[in-house]
Write an enzyme that holds these catalytic residues in place. Structure first.
Site, PDB file in Angstrom:
ATOM      1  N   ALA B  68      -1.522   7.002   2.666  1.00  0.00           N
ATOM      2  CA  ALA B  68      -0.324   6.335   2.166  1.00  0.00           C
ATOM      3  C   ALA B  68       0.675   6.382   3.310  1.00  0.00           C
ATOM      4  O   ALA B  68       1.517   7.278   3.392  1.00  0.00           O
ATOM      5  CB  ALA B  68       0.235   7.033   0.938  1.00  0.00           C
ATOM      6  N   LEU B  71       3.735   1.613   4.918  1.00  0.00           N
ATOM      7  CA  LEU B  71       4.114   0.434   5.707  1.00  0.00           C
ATOM      8  C   LEU B  71       5.146   0.716   6.808  1.00  0.00           C
ATOM      9  O   LEU B  71       6.111  -0.030   6.968  1.00  0.00           O
ATOM     10  CB  LEU B  71       4.632  -0.667   4.766  1.00  0.00           C
ATOM     11  CG  LEU B  71       3.604  -1.244   3.779  1.00  0.00           C
ATOM     12  CD1 LEU B  71       4.291  -2.157   2.759  1.00  0.00           C
ATOM     13  CD2 LEU B  71       2.524  -2.022   4.515  1.00  0.00           C
ATOM     14  N   ASN B 124      -0.402  -9.386   3.914  1.00  0.00           N
ATOM     15  CA  ASN B 124      -0.710  -8.146   3.200  1.00  0.00           C
ATOM     16  C   ASN B 124      -0.032  -8.184   1.834  1.00  0.00           C
ATOM     17  O   ASN B 124       1.152  -7.887   1.709  1.00  0.00           O
ATOM     18  CB  ASN B 124      -0.242  -6.950   4.029  1.00  0.00           C
ATOM     19  CG  ASN B 124      -0.484  -5.632   3.318  1.00  0.00           C
ATOM     20  OD1 ASN B 124      -0.875  -5.604   2.150  1.00  0.00           O
ATOM     21  ND2 ASN B 124      -0.253  -4.531   4.009  1.00  0.00           N
ATOM     22  N   CYS B 127      -1.334  -3.728  -0.154  1.00  0.00           N
ATOM     23  CA  CYS B 127      -1.144  -2.299   0.123  1.00  0.00           C
ATOM     24  C   CYS B 127      -0.867  -1.577  -1.190  1.00  0.00           C
ATOM     25  O   CYS B 127       0.036  -1.951  -1.927  1.00  0.00           O
ATOM     26  CB  CYS B 127       0.023  -2.107   1.081  1.00  0.00           C
ATOM     27  SG  CYS B 127       0.474  -0.386   1.270  1.00  0.00           S
ATOM     28  N   ILE B 188     -11.728  -6.014   1.181  1.00  0.00           N
ATOM     29  CA  ILE B 188     -10.643  -5.616   0.307  1.00  0.00           C
ATOM     30  C   ILE B 188      -9.683  -4.671   1.035  1.00  0.00           C
ATOM     31  O   ILE B 188     -10.058  -4.067   2.040  1.00  0.00           O
ATOM     32  CB  ILE B 188     -11.178  -4.842  -0.948  1.00  0.00           C
ATOM     33  CG1 ILE B 188     -12.019  -3.645  -0.520  1.00  0.00           C
ATOM     34  CG2 ILE B 188     -11.911  -5.763  -1.873  1.00  0.00           C
ATOM     35  CD1 ILE B 188     -12.559  -2.757  -1.622  1.00  0.00           C
ATOM     36  N   THR B 190      -7.403  -1.082   0.460  1.00  0.00           N
ATOM     37  CA  THR B 190      -7.878   0.206  -0.064  1.00  0.00           C
ATOM     38  C   THR B 190      -7.811   0.273  -1.592  1.00  0.00           C
ATOM     39  O   THR B 190      -7.111  -0.498  -2.232  1.00  0.00           O
ATOM     40  CB  THR B 190      -7.040   1.362   0.512  1.00  0.00           C
ATOM     41  OG1 THR B 190      -5.663   1.107   0.241  1.00  0.00           O
ATOM     42  CG2 THR B 190      -7.247   1.479   2.014  1.00  0.00           C
ATOM     43  N   SER B 263     -11.600   2.455   9.061  1.00  0.00           N
ATOM     44  CA  SER B 263     -11.794   3.904   9.109  1.00  0.00           C
ATOM     45  C   SER B 263     -12.845   4.340  10.122  1.00  0.00           C
ATOM     46  O   SER B 263     -12.741   5.418  10.712  1.00  0.00           O
ATOM     47  CB  SER B 263     -12.221   4.414   7.728  1.00  0.00           C
ATOM     48  OG  SER B 263     -11.281   4.062   6.747  1.00  0.00           O
TER      49      SER B 263
END
Lengths: 259, 302, 302, 259
Positions: B68, B71, B124, B127, B188, B190, B263
């Site tokens: 998290a 942004l 985006n 998020c 996608i 998260t 990741s």
């Protein structure tokens, strides 16, 4: 990895503004590697290991302020060790450590390791004033120690660079530095013209980290995009040539700010 | 099987750096390009500077990451130079990821960043951990259509829309993006998740909850890509837990025209090269001449 | 922190066998009870016999399982004897999981199975891979409320409602169940997912896609439990990827009054005993006298 | 595990109704363990290994019919080996194998293993008729072989139990059986009164599986809820006392059906 819940077993006031927090967990880390220290409910911050079971902290923000309120028996969350530590010297090496302020934290365990392994250690240890000098004994037990203070209350009045400039750097197989980035940049500038010296000098940088594990990119430095958290925090001087090092850094938003 | 428009800028190399990974500076983006990414997507940039959530902002779990970040970004005013920097140092396409709290904000950020000539935009709207942004918008198909249309109106380069899986029906949102004129959807972002430190009871992330990425979510992403491919005419960019060439081929067979890798950068910077060369070897071993022959292949089987 | 009604039948042992695992026969349920489960939930039973999807119906992935059984069940007519069999052989509470395509179907199955005296019912409105059943219902809050109310009307024992995470807002559905009179919600059923065999292009499951369970989904489940606890007055039963006592404690701190264990049974039949004794050790090591003291604990922290 | 894509390298017609499919993958399995065999686009079915690289299949349903259409070079998906195989005999043991029909499949590799390891092997091999007998040579190479056929076209006319009843079972250290459940139940009934014989006799069961990995419970047998796929498919006779074995089983929906 999840943060490892870790109990504080001793807290030592090192100077008016710094404390060492010892915990009941041993990290098999090289000097220069760091932990992400989670101060529950506040923040998680990178801290270099000043001992295999301890970190030395200066009160500078929310997390460190809260940390300073903790007592023996309280717990913190630790992830790590992360990053690349200093290149360890070899048995017959002669090394020079240059530490400014809290920059002594990763260098003290390196001094001790080196001394134990038969390395010839010389340290230049600087601080603003006598009371802010930390780990003087750890360095002096390991070899020669030059002390400088900005106000002259101990050792030479002046900066670590004042000592450095008088040493014959070709005498040393490796040079290790840690301290405020302005100080590191001064040292870098002094050595820059002698590339063979820069090659053998390592700089331990301290930057703002988010993930701490080399993914988010928040700590990347220009122009190569090296991640301080994963490619560093220890860099060879030659890796930093023509970089942002000492010029600017990025804040939590990613905005460039002058150093 | 539906014939798709080809993904433009058509990546010779379909392995793209996902947003939020090594995308904070022009230099880090350039580094990823040098490391073999077929295109790179920036960190999401918004209308005003944001510091993001307090740490921990990202932790590694057994089979993925939970983050998290909140942004964090220096806003377009500062980020133009980062894109310019990347554009000056690599010919690899740079996709600017942008976010805002409303349509005007998206348009403003897109227009302002255009001065740096990014090769595309990724909106985006997905998020999962920033109140008022991202998925708060991305689960409202009307809003997604409106934002997409408004950005497409003022922008000449391709516009992709990154979707959240945290909705009842991702295809509805994908169709809204398509109606709005999106050139592709990215599937996608998260998956909402949370982790608690049982020693103290504290949620581990500074923001308490966040988004799950990495291997754990790959089957979820594959299903979303599969469904979007079946229902949309525009290309789908697959993202979610891709960490090796096999994962990429799976995503492509589900319907992805390209894949993004996020990741997995934590494993190795060589991940782009190893995935793209693995895809090439797979294609030649199976006597395919281009990736196009296997995009959506699974829809024909069974 | 919200005070919850206690979960009834209050399990002395909060570790419950999840539906769909070892729940096909009275004997297998009894075996799980003997192995230390605090309660056992049956396979979901419907109004007519169903053979389920063709195989593969379940595969193990790196970090979980993907399954699409397709609600195979012999219908209530045959299953009454299985519940009776279990009731005759163990005093451990038996929860009957039921499904149907509409309200009347749910009521019918519940009424008919009542003759076997199950200790509770769990309404499956969340199976992600059976057209017209499960999650098709479970993402419609009106329908969930209606079905719950109708079953509660005719049933004396506790009624739990098992929720799907594949919705934009699980709390909306949880609230609908609560309004309908549910005694608890069970969170979560599996997460929609898919896996493709890249050698052939075939989706691996006979049903093409299915539901993801196991470790991969734990952070998703924890977040759902956390959100439901914050918004509902009835207890939450946590399920999703719990495989050790630490996972169970995390789920409880997020807000679960009990946990269900499913996929982890594949590791060992002793998983119930090891989780429940682990929880007990945790409680005593931290000087708590009952699990109630840590239910929802994380909501107080930070 | 994901299904392993596996190429068929040879297909041998063993009898009018059975074929052996050999593949380019070796499974380090004990006799009695099984694979889940995915016939793409149709179904996935459990098949015992008749070789370390082969399965022997009878055409009985959709999946096996499709399998019978496959040719050398085609691929199938394999998961496994799963389940518990037979308890392997020890060097000086004297063992008896009782195989009915396709029940020869897991017993043939056991016969070969046993012969190689100096075990004294006797086999009773039964089938409906001479043409349906499989693996006769594999058994006769391993030791004594008694053949029975229902129609008398080969060996003794009758059932495997007709031979079994004339043998002195106390001569054998271990007895292994596989075949139609009706046949297995007959054998079980013959041995039931002599508990010491049941204890040393192992039954390889064949049931409908869904997951194949011990999770779903579809193959559990009453009254202990033993999973044929994971606790079996090989069970000691004593584990089957007072069970549903030979009485009823469950179909795909979980409904009890008489055997």
């Amino acid at each position: 990895m999840y943060p490892l819940n870790t109990r504080l077993i001793d807290i030592v006031q090192e100077s008016p503004s710094t404390k060492t927090f010892f915990f009941d967990r041993y990290f098999d880390a090289n000097a220069g590697q760091f932990l992400m220290v989670w101060v529950h409910g506040v923040d998680e911050i990178p801290m270099t290991l000043s001992y295999n079971s301890g970190i030395t902290v200066q009160k500078v923000g929310d997390a460190t302020s809260r940390l300073f309120e903790l007592e023996k028996g309280d717990t913190i969350g630790l992830r790590g060790p992360f990053g690349n530590g200093f290149t360890l010297p070899e048995k017959s090496d002669k090394i020079l450590l240059v530490a400014g302020g809290l920059g002594a934290a990763p260098l003290a365990p390196l001094a001790e390791y080196s001394f134990k392994n038969g390395v010839d250690v010389t340290t230049i240890l600087g601080a603003r004033s006598s009371t802010e000098l930390i780990f003087g004994e750890r360095f002096s037990s390991a070899g020669d120690l030059y002390i400088t203070t900005d106000d002259g209350t101990s050792g030479t009045c002046g900066f670590v660079t004042d000592i450095l400039t008088n040493l014959n750097l070709s005498d040393y197989d490796r040079i290790y530095t840690c301290g405020p980035e302005v100080m590191l940049r001064c040292i870098f500038n002094m050595l820059q013209d002698e590339k063979y010296v820069l090659e053998k000098t390592e700089f331990n940088l301290h930057r703002y980290f988010k993930c701490g594990i080399g993914v988010c990119g928040a700590c990347c430095i220009d122009p190569k995009g090296l991640r301080v958290c994963k490619d560093g925090p220890v860099f060879k001087g030659t890796e930093l040539i023509d970089s942002e090092f000492g010029e600017y850094k990025r804040d939590a938003s990613g905005k460039r700010v002058k150093i | 099987m539906v014939a798709k428009k080809s993904l433009y800028p058509h990546p010779k190399n379909p392995v793209i750096l996902a947003s939020g990974i090594m995308g904070t500076t022009g230099a880090s983006l350039t580094r990823m390009a040098y490391n073999g990414a077929g295109a790179v997507v920036t960190k999401s940039i918004g209308p005003v500077p944001k510091k993001g959530h307090s740490n921990p902002t990202m932790i590694e779990l057994e089979n993925g990451f939970l983050n998290a970040m909140g942004l964090p970004n220096p806003s377009y005013t500062e980020f133009v130079q980062e894109i310019e920097n990347a554009k000056n140092n690599t010919s690899t396409p740079i996709i600017a990821s942008i976010f805002a709290g409303d349509t005007e904000g998206f348009v403003k950020v897109a227009e302002e960043l255009s001065s740096a000539n990014p090769d595309g935009f990724e909106l985006n709207v997905s998020c999962p951990h920033a109140e008022g942004y991202g998925a708060t918008i991305g689960c409202d198909s009307c809003l997604v259509e409106e934002i997409t249309a408004s950005v497409c109106d003022v922008i000449d380069v391709p516009v992709w829309v990154k979707l959240t899986p945290n909705v009842t029906n991702i295809v509805d949102i994908g169709k809204a993006a398509e109606r709005g004129g999106a050139d592709a959807v990215v599937s996608i972002n998260t998956v909402r998740g949370m982790s608690i430190d049982i020693n103290t009871g504290y949620p581990i992330l500074g923001n308490r909850y966040g988004g799950l990425s990495g291997r754990a979510i790959r089957p979820i992403a594959v299903k979303c890509v599969y469904d979007l491919y079946a229902s949309l005419d525009i290309p789908v960019v697959g993202v979610g837990g891709v960490s090796c060439w096999q994962d990429a081929v799976e995503m492509i067979m589900a319907g992805a025209s390209a894949v993004q890798v996020g990741s997995a950068v934590s494993q190795s910077m060589d991940v782009f090269k190893s995935i793209s060369s693995g895809i090439e070897d797979y294609l030649s071993a199976n006597e395919y001449s281009t990736i196009d022959e296997i995009i959506g292949f699974s829809h024909k089987m069974g």
